[in-house]
Design an enzyme around this catalytic site. Sequence first.
Site, PDB file in Angstrom:
ATOM      1  N   ASP A  97      -2.465   4.930   6.842  1.00 41.69           N
ATOM      2  CA  ASP A  97      -2.170   4.446   5.497  1.00 41.69           C
ATOM      3  C   ASP A  97      -3.374   4.782   4.607  1.00 41.69           C
ATOM      4  O   ASP A  97      -4.427   4.148   4.713  1.00 41.69           O
ATOM      5  CB  ASP A  97      -1.946   2.935   5.498  1.00 41.69           C
ATOM      6  N   LYS A 160       3.766   3.516  -0.175  1.00 40.90           N
ATOM      7  CA  LYS A 160       3.475   2.082   0.006  1.00 40.90           C
ATOM      8  C   LYS A 160       2.983   1.524  -1.320  1.00 40.90           C
ATOM      9  O   LYS A 160       2.214   2.181  -2.033  1.00 40.90           O
ATOM     10  CB  LYS A 160       2.419   1.958   1.106  1.00 40.90           C
ATOM     11  N   LYS A 192       7.276   1.280   1.814  1.00 39.69           N
ATOM     12  CA  LYS A 192       6.563   0.153   2.413  1.00 39.69           C
ATOM     13  C   LYS A 192       6.074  -0.792   1.316  1.00 39.69           C
ATOM     14  O   LYS A 192       5.006  -0.587   0.753  1.00 39.69           O
ATOM     15  CB  LYS A 192       5.389   0.625   3.274  1.00 39.69           C
TER      16      LYS A 192
END
Length: 243
Positions: A97, A160, A192
């Site tokens: 991430d 995300k 996300k």
Amino acid sequence: MNASAATARHAISLIDLTDLSDDHAPDGIDALCARAAEYGTAAVCVWPEYVARCVELLDGSDVGIATVVNFPKGNQQTGVVLDQTLTALSDGATEIDVVLPYKMFRNGDVKPTASLIEAVGDIIAPPGVLKVILETGELDDEAIRGAAELAVGLGADFIKTSTGKTDVSATLGAARIMLEVIAATDRTVGLKPSGGIRTYDDAVAYLDLAAEMMGPEWATPSTFRFGASGLLDALLAEIVADR
């Protein structure tokens, strides 16, 4: 099992069970992994220094191991971020991430922003997963769309919303814009939502949005994750209430 309990079980399977506490304390890592394995979350998400420990604890399970780079401010040098990524992958991380350099992007510096994301993506070999954190609470709607389009265009497997470290984390408005970008691409890209998602109702709101925009069967671990630390307890309570 009633509908709410079934929804809660489904939502649990979509959680990246997260411990990114500011003090980097190792105290909860063993418990985090034990809970992830017991309840079948999609992944754990931890600071890079705990990846190897999670690999050991989750050996034999189906739980993915995610970590964060360029986190949380998105302002580290590319070489540092690449070193973080390479070390995490070597330690056994299956998902990275990375924080998009959102301040740079917000200021119009698109090329260096893209260069960092592209460089990180280039060293993640399949089946590794690249998630790009846009930090949507720091961007207006136009910038959210632009950042999402940039990340998707550079090969992100997921986009995300947030690090959870700014005043505004995930919002349904930001998620809607991101899903519009995802819907317009010709490949599979996941969403996300992360930060501030703590209750069963919070989870349902995002799942309903995904179903509205992408179809009722779209949200699976390969296309949808919740980044959360406290959500699991709320969903387990919903299941217990059904008994």
